[in-house]
Scaffold this active site. Structure first.
Site, PDB file in Angstrom:
ATOM      1  N   LYS A  15      62.970  35.030  35.888  1.00 34.60           N
ATOM      2  CA  LYS A  15      61.936  36.064  35.745  1.00 34.60           C
ATOM      3  C   LYS A  15      61.993  37.052  36.910  1.00 34.60           C
ATOM      4  O   LYS A  15      61.974  38.262  36.716  1.00 34.60           O
ATOM      5  CB  LYS A  15      60.531  35.420  35.674  1.00 34.60           C
ATOM      6  CG  LYS A  15      60.400  34.381  34.568  1.00 34.60           C
ATOM      7  CD  LYS A  15      59.023  33.731  34.522  1.00 34.60           C
ATOM      8  CE  LYS A  15      58.623  32.950  35.745  1.00 34.60           C
ATOM      9  NZ  LYS A  15      59.396  31.700  35.986  1.00 34.60           N
ATOM     10  N   ARG A  89      49.299  31.651  33.828  1.00 36.40           N
ATOM     11  CA  ARG A  89      49.994  30.360  33.769  1.00 36.40           C
ATOM     12  C   ARG A  89      49.139  29.267  33.177  1.00 36.40           C
ATOM     13  O   ARG A  89      49.575  28.121  33.107  1.00 36.40           O
ATOM     14  CB  ARG A  89      50.319  29.957  35.201  1.00 36.40           C
ATOM     15  CG  ARG A  89      51.752  30.152  35.588  1.00 36.40           C
ATOM     16  CD  ARG A  89      51.764  29.928  37.082  1.00 36.40           C
ATOM     17  NE  ARG A  89      52.936  29.279  37.519  1.00 36.40           N
ATOM     18  CZ  ARG A  89      53.896  29.915  38.196  1.00 36.40           C
ATOM     19  NH1 ARG A  89      53.836  31.202  38.401  1.00 36.40           N
ATOM     20  NH2 ARG A  89      54.914  29.239  38.640  1.00 36.40           N
ATOM     21  N   ARG A 128      69.363  28.165  44.439  1.00 34.89           N
ATOM     22  CA  ARG A 128      68.769  29.475  44.758  1.00 34.89           C
ATOM     23  C   ARG A 128      68.650  29.660  46.272  1.00 34.89           C
ATOM     24  O   ARG A 128      68.279  28.761  47.004  1.00 34.89           O
ATOM     25  CB  ARG A 128      67.379  29.596  44.144  1.00 34.89           C
ATOM     26  CG  ARG A 128      66.651  30.851  44.641  1.00 34.89           C
ATOM     27  CD  ARG A 128      65.477  31.226  43.807  1.00 34.89           C
ATOM     28  NE  ARG A 128      64.463  30.203  43.764  1.00 34.89           N
ATOM     29  CZ  ARG A 128      63.397  30.270  42.970  1.00 34.89           C
ATOM     30  NH1 ARG A 128      63.247  31.302  42.173  1.00 34.89           N
ATOM     31  NH2 ARG A 128      62.513  29.306  42.977  1.00 34.89           N
ATOM     32  N   ARG A 154      63.793  28.134  49.473  1.00 30.67           N
ATOM     33  CA  ARG A 154      62.337  28.001  49.367  1.00 30.67           C
ATOM     34  C   ARG A 154      61.923  26.544  49.533  1.00 30.67           C
ATOM     35  O   ARG A 154      62.621  25.645  49.061  1.00 30.67           O
ATOM     36  CB  ARG A 154      61.884  28.511  47.990  1.00 30.67           C
ATOM     37  CG  ARG A 154      61.467  29.953  48.000  1.00 30.67           C
ATOM     38  CD  ARG A 154      61.246  30.539  46.641  1.00 30.67           C
ATOM     39  NE  ARG A 154      60.364  29.803  45.738  1.00 30.67           N
ATOM     40  CZ  ARG A 154      59.963  30.258  44.563  1.00 30.67           C
ATOM     41  NH1 ARG A 154      60.359  31.474  44.163  1.00 30.67           N
ATOM     42  NH2 ARG A 154      59.184  29.557  43.784  1.00 30.67           N
ATOM     43  N   ARG A 165      57.140  20.899  39.294  1.00 33.48           N
ATOM     44  CA  ARG A 165      56.832  22.236  38.768  1.00 33.48           C
ATOM     45  C   ARG A 165      57.142  22.308  37.275  1.00 33.48           C
ATOM     46  O   ARG A 165      56.431  22.958  36.510  1.00 33.48           O
ATOM     47  CB  ARG A 165      57.621  23.309  39.539  1.00 33.48           C
ATOM     48  CG  ARG A 165      57.072  23.523  40.958  1.00 33.48           C
ATOM     49  CD  ARG A 165      58.075  24.196  41.863  1.00 33.48           C
ATOM     50  NE  ARG A 165      58.384  25.553  41.459  1.00 33.48           N
ATOM     51  CZ  ARG A 165      59.509  26.196  41.815  1.00 33.48           C
ATOM     52  NH1 ARG A 165      60.404  25.593  42.572  1.00 33.48           N
ATOM     53  NH2 ARG A 165      59.711  27.422  41.413  1.00 33.48           N
TER      54      ARG A 165
HETATM   55  P1  AP5 Z   1      64.734  33.502  39.643  1.00 31.41           P
HETATM   56  O1  AP5 Z   1      64.867  34.882  39.091  1.00 31.41           O
HETATM   57  O2  AP5 Z   1      64.370  33.348  41.087  1.00 31.41           O
HETATM   58  O3  AP5 Z   1      63.759  32.628  38.709  1.00 31.41           O
HETATM   59  P2  AP5 Z   1      62.185  32.702  38.436  1.00 31.41           P
HETATM   60  O4  AP5 Z   1      61.985  32.517  36.968  1.00 31.41           O
HETATM   61  O5  AP5 Z   1      61.594  33.921  39.066  1.00 31.41           O
HETATM   62  O6  AP5 Z   1      61.731  31.372  39.191  1.00 31.41           O
HETATM   63  P3  AP5 Z   1      60.558  31.036  40.191  1.00 31.41           P
HETATM   64  O7  AP5 Z   1      60.894  29.666  40.749  1.00 31.41           O
HETATM   65  O8  AP5 Z   1      60.313  32.117  41.187  1.00 31.41           O
HETATM   66  O9  AP5 Z   1      59.365  30.919  39.258  1.00 31.41           O
HETATM   67  P4  AP5 Z   1      58.140  30.079  39.400  1.00 31.41           P
HETATM   68  O10 AP5 Z   1      57.421  30.589  38.242  1.00 31.41           O
HETATM   69  O11 AP5 Z   1      58.197  28.610  39.477  1.00 31.41           O
HETATM   70  O12 AP5 Z   1      57.652  30.362  40.905  1.00 31.41           O
HETATM   71  P5  AP5 Z   1      56.552  31.319  41.477  1.00 31.41           P
HETATM   72  O13 AP5 Z   1      57.113  31.945  42.682  1.00 31.41           O
HETATM   73  O14 AP5 Z   1      55.982  32.163  40.405  1.00 31.41           O
HETATM   74  O15 AP5 Z   1      66.113  32.733  39.354  1.00 31.41           O
HETATM   75  C1  AP5 Z   1      66.342  31.396  39.775  1.00 31.41           C
HETATM   76  C2  AP5 Z   1      67.788  31.213  40.248  1.00 31.41           C
HETATM   77  O16 AP5 Z   1      68.690  31.370  39.160  1.00 31.41           O
HETATM   78  C3  AP5 Z   1      68.234  32.250  41.310  1.00 31.41           C
HETATM   79  O17 AP5 Z   1      69.070  31.608  42.228  1.00 31.41           O
HETATM   80  C4  AP5 Z   1      69.022  33.307  40.499  1.00 31.41           C
HETATM   81  O18 AP5 Z   1      70.032  33.932  41.271  1.00 31.41           O
HETATM   82  C5  AP5 Z   1      69.611  32.468  39.381  1.00 31.41           C
HETATM   83  N1  AP5 Z   1      69.678  33.187  38.092  1.00 31.41           N
HETATM   84  C6  AP5 Z   1      68.750  34.037  37.577  1.00 31.41           C
HETATM   85  N2  AP5 Z   1      69.134  34.480  36.355  1.00 31.41           N
HETATM   86  C7  AP5 Z   1      70.321  33.864  36.092  1.00 31.41           C
HETATM   87  C8  AP5 Z   1      71.230  33.903  34.977  1.00 31.41           C
HETATM   88  N3  AP5 Z   1      70.958  34.633  33.882  1.00 31.41           N
HETATM   89  N4  AP5 Z   1      72.361  33.141  35.037  1.00 31.41           N
HETATM   90  C9  AP5 Z   1      72.620  32.376  36.148  1.00 31.41           C
HETATM   91  N5  AP5 Z   1      71.804  32.326  37.239  1.00 31.41           N
HETATM   92  C10 AP5 Z   1      70.666  33.050  37.197  1.00 31.41           C
HETATM   93  O19 AP5 Z   1      55.396  30.271  41.871  1.00 31.41           O
HETATM   94  C11 AP5 Z   1      55.507  29.399  42.974  1.00 31.41           C
HETATM   95  C12 AP5 Z   1      54.202  28.606  43.144  1.00 31.41           C
HETATM   96  O20 AP5 Z   1      53.098  29.514  43.392  1.00 31.41           O
HETATM   97  C13 AP5 Z   1      53.725  27.786  41.939  1.00 31.41           C
HETATM   98  O21 AP5 Z   1      54.363  26.525  41.897  1.00 31.41           O
HETATM   99  C14 AP5 Z   1      52.218  27.707  42.222  1.00 31.41           C
HETATM  100  O22 AP5 Z   1      51.928  26.745  43.199  1.00 31.41           O
HETATM  101  C15 AP5 Z   1      51.889  29.069  42.775  1.00 31.41           C
HETATM  102  N6  AP5 Z   1      51.510  30.042  41.734  1.00 31.41           N
HETATM  103  C16 AP5 Z   1      52.194  31.170  41.373  1.00 31.41           C
HETATM  104  N7  AP5 Z   1      51.591  31.815  40.359  1.00 31.41           N
HETATM  105  C17 AP5 Z   1      50.479  31.082  40.049  1.00 31.41           C
HETATM  106  C18 AP5 Z   1      49.459  31.221  39.059  1.00 31.41           C
HETATM  107  N8  AP5 Z   1      49.458  32.246  38.182  1.00 31.41           N
HETATM  108  N9  AP5 Z   1      48.499  30.275  39.017  1.00 31.41           N
HETATM  109  C19 AP5 Z   1      48.470  29.255  39.886  1.00 31.41           C
HETATM  110  N10 AP5 Z   1      49.413  29.055  40.841  1.00 31.41           N
HETATM  111  C20 AP5 Z   1      50.416  29.961  40.924  1.00 31.41           C
END
Ligand code: AP5
Length: 208
Positions: A15, A89, A128, A154, A165
């Site tokens: 994403k 979420r 990552r 991270r 997660r």
């Molecule tokens: P990447 O693009 O980084 O993936 P992503 O979907 O953005 O993953 P995240 O881990 O950031 O999402 P998340 O939803 O768990 O974390 P968030 O920060 O929101 O890609 C991943 C890897 O794959 C990279 O290395 C990339 O290079 C590679 N890649 C990408 N596309 C590819 C492809 N097509 N082919 C091959 N490789 C590829 O949340 C973190 C924490 O914050 C949560 O656990 C929670 O505690 C809190 N939080 C955040 N939002 C909320 C909410 N709304 N409510 C409550 N708590 C929240």
């Protein structure tokens, strides 16, 4: 009217990677709740202190905190095109978003579901790496950082936290698939494809 797009999908589905491209090429404003919380953690603010406990365990923060952050951001951004990455979420957050958009006179244009298997998520997240200066996302195997770039892993990309997660995604976030399907807002992309192909599919959903 300004576009409002939600990116929905498990951790590591890509994403953030796709939001970065849309921001660069189409001027979307990328609102990532994860990035906002990580910034608060690194600055040591009150929000950051609370957030760190939840994030390190792979748990979600309480809805009220997150909804407050989004409300403030959307008000500040006025009429910009936005991608909401990682929000909503929970069903509670989705209901709050409906009310908020209504209040601000915005439409929800599309919810893009990034579909991918748990095993691929684990492969992606364990490889990552992030450039802490620019926020740019890399992968040791699929998209290695240029030589000389200092990158970090991270705290929540350790295997036991990744598994937690994923569990949280399946129990608390995946009900949103039905929620948005019923509202005819859901578009599914195959997130296991290459970043370029996923991007093309997203552009075609958004008719860009
Ligand atoms: P990447 O693009 O980084 O993936 P992503 O979907 O953005 O993953 P995240 O881990 O950031 O999402 P998340 O939803 O768990 O974390 P968030 O920060 O929101 O890609 C991943 C890897 O794959 C990279 O290395 C990339 O290079 C590679 N890649 C990408 N596309 C590819 C492809 N097509 N082919 C091959 N490789 C590829 O949340 C973190 C924490 O914050 C949560 O656990 C929670 O505690 C809190 N939080 C955040 N939002 C909320 C909410 N709304 N409510 C409550 N708590 C929240």
């Amino acid at each position: 009217m300004a576009l409002t797009v939600v990116f929905l999908g498990p951790p590591g589905a890509g994403k953030g990677t796709q939001a970065e491209k849309l921001q660069k090429e189409y001027g979307f404003y990328h609102i990532s709740t994860g990035d906002i919380l990580r910034e608060a953690v690194s600055k040591g603010t009150e929000l950051g202190k609370v957030a760190k406990k939840y994030m390190d365990e792979g748990k979600l923060l309480p809805d009220e905190i997150i909804v407050g952050i989004i409300e403030e951001k959307l008000k500040e951004l006025g009429n910009a095109n936005v991608i909401l990455d990682g929000f909503p979420r929970t069903v509670g957050q989705a209901e709050a978003l409906d009310k908020l958009l209504n209040k601000l006179g915005r439409n929800l244009d599309a919810v893009i579901l990034f579909e991918i298997s748990d095993s691929e998520v684990i492969r992606r997240l364990s490889g990552r790496r992030v450039d802490p200066k620019t926020g740019k996302i890399y992968h040791v195997e699929f998209n290695p950082p240029p030589e000389g770039t200092e990158v970090i892993q991270r705290d929540d990309d350790k295997e036991d936290v990744i598994k937690k997660r994923l569990q949280v995604y399946h129990s608390q976030t995946s009900p949103l698939v039905e929620y948005y399907k019923k509202k005819n807002k859901l578009f599914v992309v195959d997130a296991s494809k290459s970043p370029e192909d996923v991007y093309k599919d997203i552009l075609s959903v958004l008719k860009l």
